[in-house]
Write an enzyme that holds these catalytic residues in place. Structure first.
Site, PDB file in Angstrom:
ATOM      1  N   GLY A 397       0.846  -1.191   0.000  1.00 41.06           N
ATOM      2  CA  GLY A 397       0.000   0.000   0.000  1.00 41.06           C
ATOM      3  C   GLY A 397       0.879   1.239   0.000  1.00 41.06           C
ATOM      4  O   GLY A 397       1.949   1.254   0.622  1.00 41.06           O
ATOM      5  N   ASN A 581       0.737   6.905   5.447  1.00 39.86           N
ATOM      6  CA  ASN A 581       0.613   5.886   4.405  1.00 39.86           C
ATOM      7  C   ASN A 581      -0.831   5.781   3.918  1.00 39.86           C
ATOM      8  O   ASN A 581      -1.655   6.656   4.160  1.00 39.86           O
ATOM      9  CB  ASN A 581       1.092   4.531   4.942  1.00 39.86           C
ATOM     10  CG  ASN A 581       0.185   4.005   6.039  1.00 39.86           C
ATOM     11  OD1 ASN A 581      -0.243   4.764   6.909  1.00 39.86           O
ATOM     12  ND2 ASN A 581      -0.122   2.732   6.003  1.00 39.86           N
ATOM     13  N   LEU A 582      -1.140   4.691   3.280  1.00 41.64           N
ATOM     14  CA  LEU A 582      -2.466   4.459   2.734  1.00 41.64           C
ATOM     15  C   LEU A 582      -3.552   4.445   3.807  1.00 41.64           C
ATOM     16  O   LEU A 582      -4.684   4.832   3.548  1.00 41.64           O
ATOM     17  CB  LEU A 582      -2.468   3.127   1.978  1.00 41.64           C
ATOM     18  CG  LEU A 582      -3.791   2.639   1.415  1.00 41.64           C
ATOM     19  CD1 LEU A 582      -4.288   3.578   0.334  1.00 41.64           C
ATOM     20  CD2 LEU A 582      -3.642   1.228   0.878  1.00 41.64           C
ATOM     21  N   CYS A 583      -3.215   3.992   5.004  1.00 40.32           N
ATOM     22  CA  CYS A 583      -4.219   3.838   6.066  1.00 40.32           C
ATOM     23  C   CYS A 583      -3.959   4.743   7.264  1.00 40.32           C
ATOM     24  O   CYS A 583      -4.555   4.549   8.323  1.00 40.32           O
ATOM     25  CB  CYS A 583      -4.289   2.381   6.515  1.00 40.32           C
ATOM     26  SG  CYS A 583      -4.602   1.226   5.181  1.00 40.32           S
ATOM     27  N   GLU A 585      -1.603   5.068   9.482  1.00 43.89           N
ATOM     28  CA  GLU A 585      -1.015   4.654  10.756  1.00 43.89           C
ATOM     29  C   GLU A 585       0.511   4.668  10.742  1.00 43.89           C
ATOM     30  O   GLU A 585       1.130   4.561  11.797  1.00 43.89           O
ATOM     31  CB  GLU A 585      -1.513   3.252  11.155  1.00 43.89           C
ATOM     32  CG  GLU A 585      -0.785   2.078  10.531  1.00 43.89           C
ATOM     33  CD  GLU A 585      -1.301   1.726   9.156  1.00 43.89           C
ATOM     34  OE1 GLU A 585      -1.035   0.601   8.672  1.00 43.89           O
ATOM     35  OE2 GLU A 585      -1.973   2.577   8.540  1.00 43.89           O
ATOM     36  N   PRO A 766      -5.676  -1.021  10.108  1.00 45.34           N
ATOM     37  CA  PRO A 766      -7.118  -1.325  10.116  1.00 45.34           C
ATOM     38  C   PRO A 766      -7.447  -2.801  10.275  1.00 45.34           C
ATOM     39  O   PRO A 766      -8.539  -3.140  10.702  1.00 45.34           O
ATOM     40  CB  PRO A 766      -7.588  -0.829   8.741  1.00 45.34           C
ATOM     41  CG  PRO A 766      -6.539   0.102   8.267  1.00 45.34           C
ATOM     42  CD  PRO A 766      -5.259  -0.377   8.853  1.00 45.34           C
ATOM     43  N   THR A 767      -6.560  -3.703   9.900  1.00 46.76           N
ATOM     44  CA  THR A 767      -6.735  -5.165  10.008  1.00 46.76           C
ATOM     45  C   THR A 767      -8.030  -5.654   9.362  1.00 46.76           C
ATOM     46  O   THR A 767      -8.645  -6.607   9.842  1.00 46.76           O
ATOM     47  CB  THR A 767      -6.685  -5.651  11.486  1.00 46.76           C
ATOM     48  OG1 THR A 767      -7.882  -5.271  12.170  1.00 46.76           O
ATOM     49  CG2 THR A 767      -5.480  -5.092  12.205  1.00 46.76           C
ATOM     50  N   THR A 769      -8.813  -7.427   6.775  1.00 47.81           N
ATOM     51  CA  THR A 769      -8.903  -8.819   6.337  1.00 47.81           C
ATOM     52  C   THR A 769      -8.398  -9.786   7.383  1.00 47.81           C
ATOM     53  O   THR A 769      -9.017 -10.825   7.621  1.00 47.81           O
ATOM     54  CB  THR A 769      -8.121  -9.013   5.027  1.00 47.81           C
ATOM     55  OG1 THR A 769      -8.603  -8.091   4.050  1.00 47.81           O
ATOM     56  CG2 THR A 769      -8.317 -10.420   4.498  1.00 47.81           C
TER      57      THR A 769
END
Length: 952
Positions: A397, A581-583, A585, A766-767, A769
């Site tokens: 990501g 980053n993408l999320c 964090e 986010p976890t 998956t």
């Protein structure tokens, strides 16, 4: 065209429904298994007729209703037909119940809840009548099942009953006879073995809404199918084994699996050099029973190794393969692989998706996140786009900092022309992310960051809008604001804000805190004196208003804060953090020479908490193993670009996070919206932080410090808890609880003596998956709903809150009416009168929780984390004042980043006021969407500013 006549009184016109032949629609035909086991061809006209009857039964047959029904049914029929077409293939006959399930799902998704409820009740009544009228027929001929070789055999009903019974063993509330009866309804003569296996799985799956333990039964039936598929593939002839037999067969299977994976070019030949006999004996077949259906189906569809579409990797072999891939460089590789395998198979720790995808393969790209900074020249821009493609190819990501790229109207010396700004290049990056889809396993994804003083910031805010010039829109790219403290201070003071082009103010990009403020004010003076050519002045609060408005309308750009990320960074001596980053964090330094890399894993907090609180011994053990695994990833990793390798080996950052926070609260009977939950967020993150820092320090003692350690905050004895003071001094104040429970003085001394193996050790991802794999709630998220349908790349899955069902059963409240009410109220208890208040508080869903609790809990976590956390914010009825207060609170509490703003559509908000809920019932029908729901009414002034023309 097939028609149903609806008289539009008083004119008597005939309104055609949308049903039409499959050939005319260009849709491939497929077969339907009817309840009498006969086969017919799918006809969408029958769907239209059934839905029309349901609508008219609820809403009447007036002229107005008929016209409205006509349009609604047309749209819903097309949706159902498209969904069924995607799910079918020419070899598979689809049970009629599956079609009816899709109709019910379409009605619920469309917000037609009363009609859906009527449709469900009608189905249940018809099922009851059929069961009462069906005569016994003990002499019915046995059905024939077609084998892969084409030979027919009689269905052994005793075998089928025994298989289903074994899948239900030990599961409370699960009835094998119910699954068997549902399975038999979907059988037909001549069906394939694969269809027979699928019929059992689907039968158990349909019952999950009545009892969550059916999710385990469904997983066991899927496991039986997978075992037959894998064993037959490896041995070359039909083969299968039940769970008890696999306890003996797993070791031999494991060695064969490694050989086949290497021969197929899927596994690293180095795995063959492990002691496979020892590792095979260490496998725990009983751990297969830990899976729920969603988790195992996700692994089956996207993670397990396959050849020609045939899966030959069983779950425990999968976890051991990942453990071996991470343990390749260990001295005692077998012992470490077993240690890693045990925490993975027990769901105590789970590695991130890239690690699960690629560990032990020929190209082990195991890292999750990559951060880059884009230079201000054509070669550098397109090299950055190419780097994005290479990094995304193997599941990375991306977060791109675009702040250095000069703005619209800036002078270009090489051509003596004017720049078109950053937006056209963002469009290229957007399309590249879509083109590189990570081998079909998941979509490529990138987030663009821009600092709030950039001259193109206003266009940047509009990138996700659905209107305007599409050449200046990026519909698939995530975007985020990189906000300096000075801007927020100007907002609070209602001051002026100046936008610049970075080619004229190049040092602002690398400055933070007081140094940034001083340079920025100097450039403002130069602009006033005419020495800066491209600039624009505006009220800071007007730009803030636009930022919140676009966040409300499109979900982007996210709000992230530059100064907390940098001032609290352990690595501020070695560079600057230019983006997350993408999320949102990961907070690591980037430069032209360094592409930041982060390697992620998450602790399953639910596995480390009992009713009495945290099991600190178990937690410390899991964290220690997880840190070792993450540190190993850095050395065995496959790097697609040299800048990523250089950065990762120099700083060795990792990001250990958590998941199952909501489940941990349930274990302790703590409502999310409570002071006790905030205290638990503080206590649990402190425990993880203490163990993680200690584990990294111990690794430094064993393996050596990371190369850029000298000069870091760690080397000065400044831990994350201590770095709060740096931010507080920069701002002049910081309203944040700084209490602690554990022995930090001893740990601080330990770090000073031993050093650190990793520049950064914690980040909460986010976890999305991996939490599904483990069967727990995502990350730090509150419960989305208590009963809902989750959609992802593997399909649609019914999710029922097992803890809630257990409590309702204990109080005699779990019945068909409760299930129906939960569906009607979108998984919320708020509108169900007979549910006690204590359960409503404990099981309040995301949109029922006061959002300030999410921020306060996040602030307590942030003081222990050296990076950041993916923090979604949920707000059912967004208003300007609410959003303004919410994001100012996040900044004032010292949060580094925020993630998605989740809001509700107007129809769901209206529904939330039913049955005296006072607007507190808030949820959506289909959960876990990747995007927030866009509201129909624009938020013209998010702060209700009396000087705003829109407010007047």
């Amino acid at each position: 065209m097939s028609l149903i006549q609806i008289t539009d009184r008083p004119e008597g016109r005939v309104l055609p429904l949308p049903s039409r032949s499959q050939e005319a629609a260009g849709m491939p035909a497929f077969r339907i298994i009817r309840r009498n086991a006969s086969i017919s061809t799918f006809d969408p006209a029958k769907i239209a007729i059934a839905m029309t009857k349901a609508f008219l039964a609820v809403e009447g047959s007036s002229a107005a209703a008929s016209r409205r029904v006509h349009e609604i049914v047309r749209e819903l029929t097309d949706q159902v037909t498209a969904a069924l077409t995607r799910r079918s293939d020419s070899e598979r006959a689809m049970p009629i119940e599956e079609i009816q399930d899709q109709v019910e799902l379409a009605l619920m998704r469309g917000g037609h809840h009363k009609v859906a409820r009527a449709y469900v009740l009608y189905r249940e009544e018809r099922a009851r009548l059929r069961a009462a009228e069906k005569p016994a027929n003990p002499t019915a001929p046995a059905l024939r099942i077609k084998s892969p070789s084409g030979l027919d055999r009689a269905l052994d009903e005793n075998w089928l009953a025994e298989l289903i019974a074994s899948s239900c063993a030990g599961l409370a509330g699960v009835e094998a006879l119910a699954i068997l009866a549902e399975t038999k309804r979907n059988l037909y003569d001549g069906m394939s073995e694969d269809e027979l296996a699928l019929a059992q799985i689907m039968a158990a799956r349909t019952l999950i809404e009545t009892e969550p333990n059916y999710a385990y039964a469904s997983a066991r039936l899927l496991l039986d199918k997978l075992r037959a598929e894998a064993l037959s593939f490896l041995c070359g002839h039909p083969d299968s084994a039940d769970q008890a037999q696999m306890a003996e067969r797993y070791p031999d299977y494991f060695a064969d699996y490694i050989d086949r994976g290497i021969a197929a070019g899927l596994l690293d030949p180095e795995l063959k050099r492990f002691d496979l006999d020892r590792l095979g004996r260490a496998l725990r077949p009983e751990a297969d029973f830990n899976f729920q259906y969603l988790g195992l189906q996700t692994l089956y569809d996207r993670y397990f190794l396959h050849e020609g579409g045939v899966r030959f990797e069983l779950p425990q072999a999968f976890f051991m393969r990942v453990a071996m891939g991470v343990a390749l460089r260990e001295v005692d590789r077998e012992a470490r692989a077993i240690e890693f395998y045990e925490v993975l198979s027990a769901f105590d720790v789970m590695c991130s998706t890239p690690t699960l995808f690629n560990a032990g393969t020929l190209r082990p790209q195991l890292s999750s996140c990559f951060l880059t900074t884009v230079p201000d020249d054509l070669d550098g821009i397109f090299k950055s786009v190419k780097d994005n493609a290479l990094l995304a190819k193997y599941s990375g990501g991306l977060g791109n900092d675009w702040t250095r790229v000069r703005g619209l109207g800036a002078h270009i010396k090489g051509t003596n022309g004017k720049s078109q700004g950053v937006v056209p290049f963002l469009k290229v990056a957007n399309d590249t992310a879509i083109a590189v889809n990570q081998g079909g396993k998941r979509k490529g994804a990138v987030c663009a960051y821009l600092e709030t003083w950039h001259i193109d910031i206003e266009e940047f805010l509009d990138l996700r809008k659905n209107t305007g010039d599409d050449r200046r829109r990026t519909h698939d790219m995530n975007t985020a604001n990189w906000v300096p403290d000075l801007f927020m201070q100007r907002v609070e003071a209602d001051g002026t804000w100046t936008l610049f082009s970075p080619d004229e103010v190049p040092d602002l990009h690398d400055l933070t805190g007081a140094a940034f403020a001083a340079a920025y004010e100097a450039y403002e003076a130069q602009a006033a004196a005419g020495r800066v050519k491209v600039f624009k002045q505006m009220r800071a609060i007007d730009l803030w208003r636009r930022m919140l408005t676009m966040l409300f309308e499109t979900g982007h750009p996210w709000i992230t804060f530059k100064d907390p990320c940098n001032l609290r960074s352990p690595q501020q001596h070695a560079g600057v953090i230019h983006s997350s980053n993408l999320c949102t964090e990961i907070t690591l330094n980037t430069s032209d020479k360094e592409v930041a890399v982060c390697n992620l894993a998450s602790i399953n907090l639910a596995n480390h908490v009992t009713a009495e609180g945290i099991d600190h011994e178990h937690l410390t053990r899991s964290v220690t193993v997880a840190l070792r695994m993450l540190d190993n990833v850095i050395d065995v990793n496959f790097y697609t670009i040299p800048e990523a390798r250089f950065s990762n080996l120099r700083h060795r950052p990792v990001g250990l996070g958590l998941m199952g926070f909501q489940d941990a609260l349930y274990r302790q009977r703590i409502p999310y919206a409570s002071e006790a939950a905030i205290r638990f967020a503080d206590e649990s993150m402190e425990a993880i932080s203490h163990a993680a820092i200690g584990a990294s320090s111990d690794l430094a003692s064993e393996r050596g410090r990371y190369p850029s350690y000298d000069g870091s905050l760690w080397s000065q004895g400044i831990l994350p808890l201590d770095s709060i003071e740096i931010l507080s001094r920069s701002r002049g104040k910081l309203d944040l609880d700084r209490s602690s429970r554990l022995d930090w003085a001893s740990l601080r001394e330990r770090v000073l003596q031993q050093g650190m193996r990793n520049s950064n050790v914690m980040a909460i991802a986010p976890t999305a998956t991996i939490s599904n794999i483990c069967g727990v709630s995502q990350s730090i998220e509150p419960a989305y709903q208590n009963l809902y349908v989750k959609s992802n790349m593997s399909g649609d899955f019914t999710i029922a809150n097992a803890d809630l069902v257990h409590d309702l059963k204990a109080r005699g409240l779990w019945d068909e009416v409760m299930i129906s009410d939960l569906k009607y109220f979108d998984g919320s208890l708020g509108g169900i009168d007979r549910v006690p208040d204590d359960l409503k508080a404990l099981y309040a869903t995301a949109f029922e929780i006061d959002t300030s609790f999410l921020i306060e809990a996040a602030a307590r976590r942030q003081k222990w984390i050296d990076q950041a956390q993916s923090l979604n914010l949920y707000i059912a009825n967004p208003s300007g004042k609410k959003l303004d207060a919410l994001y100012r609170l996040a900044w004032n509490r010292g949060l580094k980043t925020t993630y998605y703003l989740r809001s509700l559509s107007a129809t769901h908000v209206e529904k939330s006021t039913l049955k005296g809920t006072d607007g507190k019932l808030n949820a959506v029908s289909v959960g876990a969407a990747a995007e927030p729901i866009e509201l129909a009414v624009p938020l013209l002034c998010p702060i209700d500013d009396p000087t705003c023309e829109a407010c007047q």
